[in-house]
Design a protein around this motif. Structure first.
Motif, short mmCIF file in Angstrom:
data_model
loop_
_atom_site.label_atom_id
_atom_site.label_comp_id
_atom_site.label_asym_id
_atom_site.label_seq_id
_atom_site.Cartn_x
_atom_site.Cartn_y
_atom_site.Cartn_z
N HIS A 50 0.85 -1.18 0.00
CA HIS A 50 0.00 0.00 0.00
C HIS A 50 0.88 1.23 0.00
O HIS A 50 1.91 1.26 0.69
N PRO A 51 0.49 2.23 -0.78
CA PRO A 51 1.38 3.37 -0.99
C PRO A 51 1.61 4.21 0.26
O PRO A 51 2.63 4.85 0.40
N GLY A 57 -6.42 3.02 -0.10
CA GLY A 57 -5.75 2.98 -1.41
C GLY A 57 -6.65 3.39 -2.56
O GLY A 57 -7.87 3.46 -2.44
N THR A 58 -6.04 3.64 -3.71
CA THR A 58 -6.79 4.22 -4.83
C THR A 58 -6.99 3.26 -6.00
O THR A 58 -7.67 3.61 -6.95
N ARG A 63 -10.50 0.29 -3.69
CA ARG A 63 -11.64 1.21 -3.56
C ARG A 63 -12.94 0.44 -3.39
O ARG A 63 -13.81 0.81 -2.59
N ALA A 64 -13.08 -0.66 -4.13
CA ALA A 64 -14.31 -1.47 -4.01
C ALA A 64 -14.40 -2.09 -2.61
O ALA A 64 -15.48 -2.11 -2.00
N LEU A 65 -13.27 -2.57 -2.10
CA LEU A 65 -13.28 -3.14 -0.74
C LEU A 65 -13.60 -2.05 0.29
O LEU A 65 -14.42 -2.27 1.20
N ALA A 66 -13.00 -0.89 0.13
CA ALA A 66 -13.25 0.21 1.08
C ALA A 66 -14.73 0.60 1.07
O ALA A 66 -15.31 0.89 2.13
N ASP A 95 -5.14 -3.82 6.06
CA ASP A 95 -4.28 -2.65 5.86
C ASP A 95 -4.69 -1.79 4.67
O ASP A 95 -4.31 -0.62 4.59
N ALA A 96 -5.43 -2.38 3.74
CA ALA A 96 -5.79 -1.65 2.51
C ALA A 96 -6.82 -0.56 2.78
O ALA A 96 -6.95 0.40 2.03
N VAL A 97 -7.58 -0.73 3.87
CA VAL A 97 -8.69 0.17 4.17
C VAL A 97 -8.36 0.91 5.45
O VAL A 97 -7.72 0.36 6.35
#
Ligand SMILES: Cc1cc2nc3c(=O)[nH]c(=O)nc-3n(C[C@H](O)[C@H](O)[C@H](O)COP(=O)(O)O)c2cc1C
Length: 190
Positions: A50-51, A57-58, A63-66, A95-97
């Motif tokens: 993840h950035p 994340g973008t 984005r769909a998960l968030a 960690d992505a969200v």
């Protein structure tokens, strides 16, 4: 009606995890006080890194998960245990969200060998606390999971596990509803 995202981190090849998920979704799906969204992490191609920190994340998958995490009032995580921990695919998703997790409730259904995934769950409590997620006390755990389902994929002790699932969901709904009302009354800032 509470919106609950059921997040599964089960192996696509393993039969045990599929049995656990099918059983839990069947039982939870009978309840009229919650609406389920099945988030199967095997179907979500998250990037391996993840950035940065917030916001979430973008890329499209993140984005769909968030959005799905954001739409939920509460979560149930279904996880095996690998080497005394939960699988990497689950950490990637957690960690992505970022802020979409906050001020909500999470419950756990775990499975594994001797420990039934209990160590994985205890670690997940620490991780979710960092994201401002309240974990409910009671869990469902399948010890020696390969012995816990019959040939038809039904639990060998349905009364025991159905009772444990009811306790878990009752606690999740209490906390999920309380936190939803609190977020509406006073926005939670992360
Ligand atoms: C690499 C690996 C490590 C494992 N480590 C543990 C462990 O530490 N504790 C445990 O109770 N079970 C452990 N197990 C057993 C798994 O939790 C069990 O086989 C489970 O069914 C695997 O879930 P899956 O089919 O969704 O992959 C391990 C299994 C594998 C493959």
């Amino acid at each position: 009606m509470l919106d609950v995202a059921v997040i599964t981190a089960t192996s696509p090849e393993g039969r045990s995890g599929a049995n656990v998920s099918r059983w839990f979704l069947g039982r939870a799906g009978r309840r009229e006080d919650l609406r389920l969204d099945l988030v199967d992490l095997n179907r979500i191609p998250l990037p391996p890194f993840h950035p940065g920190r917030p916001p979430s994340g973008t890329d499209g998958a993140t984005r769909a998960l968030a959005a799905r995490v954001g739409a939920a009032d509460a979560f149930v995580v279904i996880t095996p245990e690998y080497n005394h921990a939960y699988p990497a695919v689950l950490k990637l998703a957690v960690d992505a969200v970022r802020e979409e997790w906050a001020a909500k409730a999470v419950g756990f259904v775990s499975y594994g060998g001797q420990s039934g995934g209990l160590r994985a769950v205890e670690q997940l409590r620490l991780v979710f606390a960092e994201l401002h997620v309240v974990s409910v006390r009671d869990t469902v755990s399948f010890h020696r999971v390969e012995r816990q389902f019959d040939e038809a994929g039904e639990p060998v002790d349905p009364a025991g596990v159905d009772g444990a699932a009811k306790v878990l969901l009752d606690q999740l709904i209490w906390w999920g509803t309380a936190l939803r009302e609190a977020r509406a009354a006073r926005p939670y800032t992360v």
